[in-house]
Design an enzyme around this catalytic site. Structure first.
Site, PDB file in Angstrom:
ATOM      1  N   LYS A  12      41.872  36.173  47.773  1.00 27.95           N
ATOM      2  CA  LYS A  12      40.553  36.525  48.338  1.00 27.95           C
ATOM      3  C   LYS A  12      39.540  36.690  47.210  1.00 27.95           C
ATOM      4  O   LYS A  12      39.907  36.990  46.066  1.00 27.95           O
ATOM      5  CB  LYS A  12      40.613  37.802  49.181  1.00 27.95           C
ATOM      6  CG  LYS A  12      40.937  39.107  48.414  1.00 27.95           C
ATOM      7  CD  LYS A  12      39.703  39.878  47.978  1.00 27.95           C
ATOM      8  CE  LYS A  12      40.020  41.063  47.102  1.00 27.95           C
ATOM      9  NZ  LYS A  12      39.527  41.271  45.844  1.00 27.95           N
ATOM     10  N   ALA A  42      43.758  39.949  38.407  1.00 28.23           N
ATOM     11  CA  ALA A  42      42.590  39.071  38.312  1.00 28.23           C
ATOM     12  C   ALA A  42      41.452  39.457  39.253  1.00 28.23           C
ATOM     13  O   ALA A  42      40.379  38.872  39.192  1.00 28.23           O
ATOM     14  CB  ALA A  42      43.025  37.632  38.608  1.00 28.23           C
ATOM     15  N   LEU A  51      41.800  39.102  42.530  1.00 28.65           N
ATOM     16  CA  LEU A  51      41.906  38.124  43.620  1.00 28.65           C
ATOM     17  C   LEU A  51      42.931  38.541  44.672  1.00 28.65           C
ATOM     18  O   LEU A  51      43.305  37.745  45.533  1.00 28.65           O
ATOM     19  CB  LEU A  51      42.288  36.749  43.044  1.00 28.65           C
ATOM     20  CG  LEU A  51      41.285  36.137  42.062  1.00 28.65           C
ATOM     21  CD1 LEU A  51      41.853  34.877  41.422  1.00 28.65           C
ATOM     22  CD2 LEU A  51      39.971  35.810  42.769  1.00 28.65           C
ATOM     23  N   SER A  83      48.562  41.882  46.568  1.00 30.87           N
ATOM     24  CA  SER A  83      48.406  42.335  47.954  1.00 30.87           C
ATOM     25  C   SER A  83      48.747  41.225  48.936  1.00 30.87           C
ATOM     26  O   SER A  83      49.359  41.471  49.987  1.00 30.87           O
ATOM     27  CB  SER A  83      46.962  42.771  48.214  1.00 30.87           C
ATOM     28  OG  SER A  83      46.622  43.831  47.369  1.00 30.87           O
ATOM     29  N   ASP A 141      43.850  46.260  50.105  1.00 30.21           N
ATOM     30  CA  ASP A 141      43.519  44.850  50.407  1.00 30.21           C
ATOM     31  C   ASP A 141      44.525  44.191  51.346  1.00 30.21           C
ATOM     32  O   ASP A 141      44.289  43.082  51.829  1.00 30.21           O
ATOM     33  CB  ASP A 141      43.495  44.025  49.110  1.00 30.21           C
ATOM     34  CG  ASP A 141      42.246  44.275  48.289  1.00 30.21           C
ATOM     35  OD1 ASP A 141      41.214  44.661  48.873  1.00 30.21           O
ATOM     36  OD2 ASP A 141      42.310  44.074  47.062  1.00 30.21           O
TER      37      ASP A 141
HETATM   38  O1  C5P Z   1      44.656  50.412  47.317  1.00 27.15           O
HETATM   39  P1  C5P Z   1      45.054  49.894  45.983  1.00 27.15           P
HETATM   40  O2  C5P Z   1      46.414  50.386  45.560  1.00 27.15           O
HETATM   41  O3  C5P Z   1      44.923  48.410  45.857  1.00 27.15           O
HETATM   42  O4  C5P Z   1      44.010  50.500  44.957  1.00 27.15           O
HETATM   43  C1  C5P Z   1      44.219  50.492  43.579  1.00 27.15           C
HETATM   44  C2  C5P Z   1      43.347  51.561  42.931  1.00 27.15           C
HETATM   45  O5  C5P Z   1      41.961  51.212  43.063  1.00 27.15           O
HETATM   46  C3  C5P Z   1      43.469  52.937  43.556  1.00 27.15           C
HETATM   47  O6  C5P Z   1      44.527  53.657  42.995  1.00 27.15           O
HETATM   48  C4  C5P Z   1      42.127  53.555  43.213  1.00 27.15           C
HETATM   49  O7  C5P Z   1      42.123  54.014  41.872  1.00 27.15           O
HETATM   50  C5  C5P Z   1      41.178  52.369  43.286  1.00 27.15           C
HETATM   51  N1  C5P Z   1      40.517  52.254  44.608  1.00 27.15           N
HETATM   52  C6  C5P Z   1      39.551  53.167  44.977  1.00 27.15           C
HETATM   53  N2  C5P Z   1      38.971  53.071  46.208  1.00 27.15           N
HETATM   54  C7  C5P Z   1      39.311  52.083  47.060  1.00 27.15           C
HETATM   55  C8  C5P Z   1      40.295  51.129  46.703  1.00 27.15           C
HETATM   56  C9  C5P Z   1      40.876  51.243  45.463  1.00 27.15           C
HETATM   57  O8  C5P Z   1      39.210  54.069  44.214  1.00 27.15           O
HETATM   58  N3  C5P Z   1      38.715  52.021  48.236  1.00 27.15           N
END
Ligand code: C5P
Length: 319
Positions: free
Chosen positions: A11, A102, A104, A108, A141
């Site tokens: 994405k 990256a 992208l 996820s 994601d």
């Molecule tokens: O959800 P995911 O594990 O992909 O997110 C990785 C990191 O990105 C989280 O640990 C957080 O630090 C940050 N993040 C955030 N707010 C979001 C999505 C991600 O702060 N809505």
């Protein structure tokens, strides 16, 4: 043994606005996400033991529990113990084409493919929203990656509202192989630098998030207006990543100078993408940017917008 091969598209973020903090420590976001046909292939096979085996052809991709695809399989085993007992473990093979770290959603989308694939392997018959609910436990994601296409994402990024399919645009992607940006670092640094201007209060956050639905980018998407879409690209995380990684800014400017409809960093970077109206124009921009920045470390791809999320490529012995 039953097996499925699935395609897991990457994405890009056409729009990423950071609105404020959430009680769970994440950020409240307003995004527009788009699937592209640069994709990984994930093969899943039922095995007679109760293990999870993960193989990957990319040397930097972990093949243990730290891989989100592995954790997706564990999550399915935890939630569906009867099916796990009936069908046994899984062997997962990741054929990586999406660059890693990256911006992208490569990790996820692989995890999303494992959820969709195990649902099929085990004949669970889960709905897309049930799969997305499970996906949200793995990463923000993942719900979008399951559905794919073009969508608004709010909340943590896991509240998805589909938009009309858009497949008339091409994208040129550029990434320095040696450069990876940590998503955690990008959001933390953003909070340190810009946290004082965050929107505060659940109601105000909700109002701000809802604005994206009637905003100019969504209007341009409804009209399939490539030139407008290019002008309206936006990503708040550029404010922290570009000053730290000047090569990323240089790449973005190179794309822009070659007549792209628009150019922007995707997610937390460091991949930069540029939009083009035709495959020929995208190829031309790719060639020109390669000539302008002759770094051996710079990988460039041409891809197309696509309207599918995780989908089946082939299967063996499904009942
Ligand atoms: O959800 P995911 O594990 O992909 O997110 C990785 C990191 O990105 C989280 O640990 C957080 O630090 C940050 N993040 C955030 N707010 C979001 C999505 C991600 O702060 N809505």
């Amino acid at each position: 043994m039953r097996s499925y091969s699935l395609i897991a598209p990457a994405k890009i973020n056409l729009y990423l606005e950071i609105l404020g903090d959430r009680p769970d420590g994440y950020h409240e976001l307003a995004m527009v996400l788009q699937s592209i046909d640069l994709a990984d292939q994930i093969d899943l096979r039922s095995i007679s033991t109760d293990n999870i085996y993960l193989h990957c052809d990319h040397p930097q991709v972990p093949q243990d529990k730290s891989n989100l695809a592995y954790r997706a399989a564990e999550l399915m085993m935890l939630h569906f113990p009867k099916a796990y007992a009936q069908y046994g473990g899984v062997e997962i093979t990741l054929h990586k084409r999406i660059p890693i770290a990256a911006g992208l959603a490569g990790g996820s989308t692989d995890a999303a493919a494992v959820l969709v694939g195990i649902d099929l392997l085990w004949n669970l018959g889960l709905t897309q929203s049930e799969l997305q609910e499970l996906g949200a436990k793995l990463g923000s994601d993942v719900p979008f990656c399951i559905a794919g296409g073009t969508a608004i994402a709010t909340g943590r990024g896991d509240q998805i509202s589909p938009l009309p399919d858009l497949d008339n645009l091409y994208v040129i992607l550029g990434k320095y192989r040696s450069l990876g940006v940590s998503t955690v670092w990008a959001y933390q640094t953003y909070r340190q630098q810009f946290g004082s201007s965050y929107v505060v209060g659940a109601k105000s956050l909700e109002t701000r998030a809802s604005r994206v639905h009637s905003g100019p980018l969504v209007n341009a998407l409804f009209h399939r207006d490539g030139a407008k879409i290019g002008q309206l690209l936006h990503n708040d995380l550029e404010r922290v990543v570009l000053p730290t990684y000047p090569q990323v800014l240089q790449l973005r400017e190179a794309f822009q100078s070659q007549g792209a409809l628009g150019s922007m960093m995707s997610g937390s970077g460091p991949t930069v993408f540029a939009l083009a109206e035709s495959y020929e124009q995208a190829q031309q921009i790719q060639e020109q940017v390669k000539a302008m920045i002759p770094a051996p470390d710079l990988d460039l791809w041409v891809a197309r917008f696509c309207h599918t999320g995780i989908h089946v490529l082939s299967s063996v012995n499904p009942s």
